[in-house]
Enzyme design. Structure first.
Site, PDB file in Angstrom:
ATOM      1  N   MET A 200      -5.733   1.688 -19.823  1.00  0.00           N
ATOM      2  CA  MET A 200      -4.950   1.662 -18.585  1.00  0.00           C
ATOM      3  C   MET A 200      -3.587   2.313 -18.830  1.00  0.00           C
ATOM      4  O   MET A 200      -2.897   1.978 -19.795  1.00  0.00           O
ATOM      5  CB  MET A 200      -4.738   0.214 -18.105  1.00  0.00           C
TER       6      MET A 200
ATOM      7  N   HIS B 216     -15.256   6.425  -9.430  1.00  0.00           N
ATOM      8  CA  HIS B 216     -14.604   5.272 -10.062  1.00  0.00           C
ATOM      9  C   HIS B 216     -14.380   4.202  -8.993  1.00  0.00           C
ATOM     10  O   HIS B 216     -13.702   4.446  -7.992  1.00  0.00           O
ATOM     11  CB  HIS B 216     -13.280   5.705 -10.694  1.00  0.00           C
TER      12      HIS B 216
ATOM     13  N   MET C 136     -11.978  -5.737 -12.443  1.00  0.00           N
ATOM     14  CA  MET C 136     -10.723  -6.438 -12.739  1.00  0.00           C
ATOM     15  C   MET C 136     -10.896  -7.835 -12.184  1.00  0.00           C
ATOM     16  O   MET C 136     -10.266  -8.233 -11.202  1.00  0.00           O
ATOM     17  CB  MET C 136      -9.547  -5.692 -12.085  1.00  0.00           C
TER      18      MET C 136
ATOM     19  N   ASP D   6     -13.002   0.498  -8.176  1.00  0.00           N
ATOM     20  CA  ASP D   6     -12.109  -0.564  -8.646  1.00  0.00           C
ATOM     21  C   ASP D   6     -12.401  -1.868  -7.921  1.00  0.00           C
ATOM     22  O   ASP D   6     -12.143  -1.990  -6.726  1.00  0.00           O
ATOM     23  CB  ASP D   6     -10.655  -0.153  -8.400  1.00  0.00           C
TER      24      ASP D   6
ATOM     25  N   ASP E  44      -6.820   5.614 -17.047  1.00  0.00           N
ATOM     26  CA  ASP E  44      -6.831   5.162 -15.652  1.00  0.00           C
ATOM     27  C   ASP E  44      -5.448   4.712 -15.194  1.00  0.00           C
ATOM     28  O   ASP E  44      -4.898   3.750 -15.735  1.00  0.00           O
ATOM     29  CB  ASP E  44      -7.839   3.999 -15.527  1.00  0.00           C
TER      30      ASP E  44
ATOM     31  N   SER F 243     -10.817   7.751  -8.005  1.00  0.00           N
ATOM     32  CA  SER F 243     -10.864   6.320  -7.689  1.00  0.00           C
ATOM     33  C   SER F 243     -10.974   6.153  -6.181  1.00  0.00           C
ATOM     34  O   SER F 243     -10.076   6.531  -5.431  1.00  0.00           O
ATOM     35  CB  SER F 243      -9.599   5.617  -8.184  1.00  0.00           C
TER      36      SER F 243
ATOM     37  N   MET G  64     -11.498  -5.754  -7.631  1.00  0.00           N
ATOM     38  CA  MET G  64     -10.428  -6.723  -7.952  1.00  0.00           C
ATOM     39  C   MET G  64     -10.677  -8.023  -7.210  1.00  0.00           C
ATOM     40  O   MET G  64     -11.101  -8.009  -6.057  1.00  0.00           O
ATOM     41  CB  MET G  64      -9.076  -6.165  -7.501  1.00  0.00           C
TER      42      MET G  64
ATOM     43  N   HIS H 179     -15.134  -0.425 -12.344  1.00  0.00           N
ATOM     44  CA  HIS H 179     -14.082  -0.990 -13.198  1.00  0.00           C
ATOM     45  C   HIS H 179     -13.793  -2.396 -12.681  1.00  0.00           C
ATOM     46  O   HIS H 179     -13.148  -2.551 -11.642  1.00  0.00           O
ATOM     47  CB  HIS H 179     -12.849  -0.071 -13.105  1.00  0.00           C
TER      48      HIS H 179
HETATM   49  C1  DX5 Z   1      -5.607   0.331 -10.916  1.00  0.00           C
HETATM   50  C2  DX5 Z   1      -6.964   0.979 -10.830  1.00  0.00           C
HETATM   51  C3  DX5 Z   1      -6.927   2.469 -10.830  1.00  0.00           C
HETATM   52  C4  DX5 Z   1      -6.228   3.050  -9.644  1.00  0.00           C
HETATM   53  C5  DX5 Z   1      -5.974   4.504  -9.863  1.00  0.00           C
HETATM   54  O1  DX5 Z   1      -5.770  -1.037 -10.939  1.00  0.00           O
HETATM   55  O2  DX5 Z   1      -7.747   0.576 -11.929  1.00  0.00           O
HETATM   56  O3  DX5 Z   1      -8.236   2.991 -10.961  1.00  0.00           O
HETATM   57  O4  DX5 Z   1      -6.954   2.872  -8.467  1.00  0.00           O
HETATM   58  O5  DX5 Z   1      -5.220   4.955  -8.803  1.00  0.00           O
HETATM   59  P1  DX5 Z   1      -3.989   5.960  -8.987  1.00  0.00           P
HETATM   60  O6  DX5 Z   1      -4.576   7.233  -9.483  1.00  0.00           O
HETATM   61  O7  DX5 Z   1      -3.438   6.040  -7.622  1.00  0.00           O
HETATM   62  O8  DX5 Z   1      -3.056   5.353  -9.997  1.00  0.00           O
HETATM   63 ZN    ZN Z   2      -9.665   1.661 -12.263  1.00  0.00          ZN
END
Ligand code: DX5
Ligand code: ZN
Length: 212
Positions: A135, A31, A66, A33, A173, A7, A35, A64
């Site tokens: 998740m 990956h 969010m 993320d 994840d 990530s 948000m 991903h």
């Molecule tokens: C959380 C994300 C994850 C996160 C994973 O909202 O979707 O992908 O970045 O990071 P770690 O491995 O640090 O939990």
């Molecule tokens: Zn993620």
């Protein structure tokens, strides 16, 4: 064998190219993320970072989302170079339509659920998903502790995918590390996402090797 997807939320943004090269050389997917401060309380990054990573990436990009209204941004992510695109089940009014929209845009669609949503909620969509995102922390922040009930959820989800004969991978994840990777694989995980475990380590390549 499971694919390893670091990530980039935990990457060094002042030396992003270095971390992109690390993934190119040692891992299987990027990956990403995304948000929006609305679907989740946190804001991460958007198109400029995704496009910058896409320029140097030789491994596929897995974004991903969010965010609320994922359907509004599907085409932008396709244009940005994303290969796999997931969104949260409860972020869309009609998840089936968004999965079809992602496929029509040339990407592989994924559906994500937080730890408080029963895995059964995914069952009607398994035949339309390239992957589902289970998740193992609540979406919103990197660096959280792995939630142990994930193993049972994963086992139940894998069982149903097999029962349906669906061609659907399971991505796990959140809080994934070399300490739980083997057990997750045994329970049926196909893709392991790891942020902190990889990038906050002094030797990310050896963490990826240990996860394998
Ligand atoms: C959380 C994300 C994850 C996160 C994973 O909202 O979707 O992908 O970045 O990071 P770690 O491995 O640090 O939990
Ligand atoms: Zn993620």
């Amino acid at each position: 064998m499971a694919l390893i997807a670091p990530s980039m939320l935990a990457a060094d943004f002042l030396h992003l190219e270095k971390d992109v090269m690390l993934v190119n050389e040692h891992a299987d997917l990027f990956h990403l993320d995304v948000m929006d401060g609305n679907f989740v309380p946190n804001i991460s990054y958007g198109f400029p970072i995704v496009e910058a990573i896409a320029k140097k990436a030789v491994k596929p990009l897995d974004a991903h989302l969010m965010i609320v209204h994922p359907e509004k941004y599907v085409d932008r992510f396709a244009k940005a170079g994303v290969n796999m695109l997931s969104f949260h089940l409860n972020a869309a009014d009609n998840p089936g339509e968004v999965l079809a929209q992602i496929r029509a845009a040339g990407m592989k669609p994924g559906l994500a659920i937080n730890p408080d949503i029963p895995v059964e909620a995914l069952f009607p969509y398994l035949d339309q998903c390239h992957y589902v995102v289970l998740m193992s922390v609540f979406a919103g922040f990197g660096g959280q502790k792995f939630i142990e009930t994930t193993y049972e959820r994963l086992t139940a989800l894998k069982k149903e995918i097999t029962r349906q004969g669906a061609d659907c991978m399971i991505q796990v994840d959140g809080g994934v590390s070399a300490a739980n990777a083997a057990r997750l694989k045994d329970c049926g995980a196909d893709i392991l996402v790891a942020g902190s475990a990889v990038f906050k380590s002094d030797d990310p390549a050896s963490v990826i090797a240990a996860m394998r």
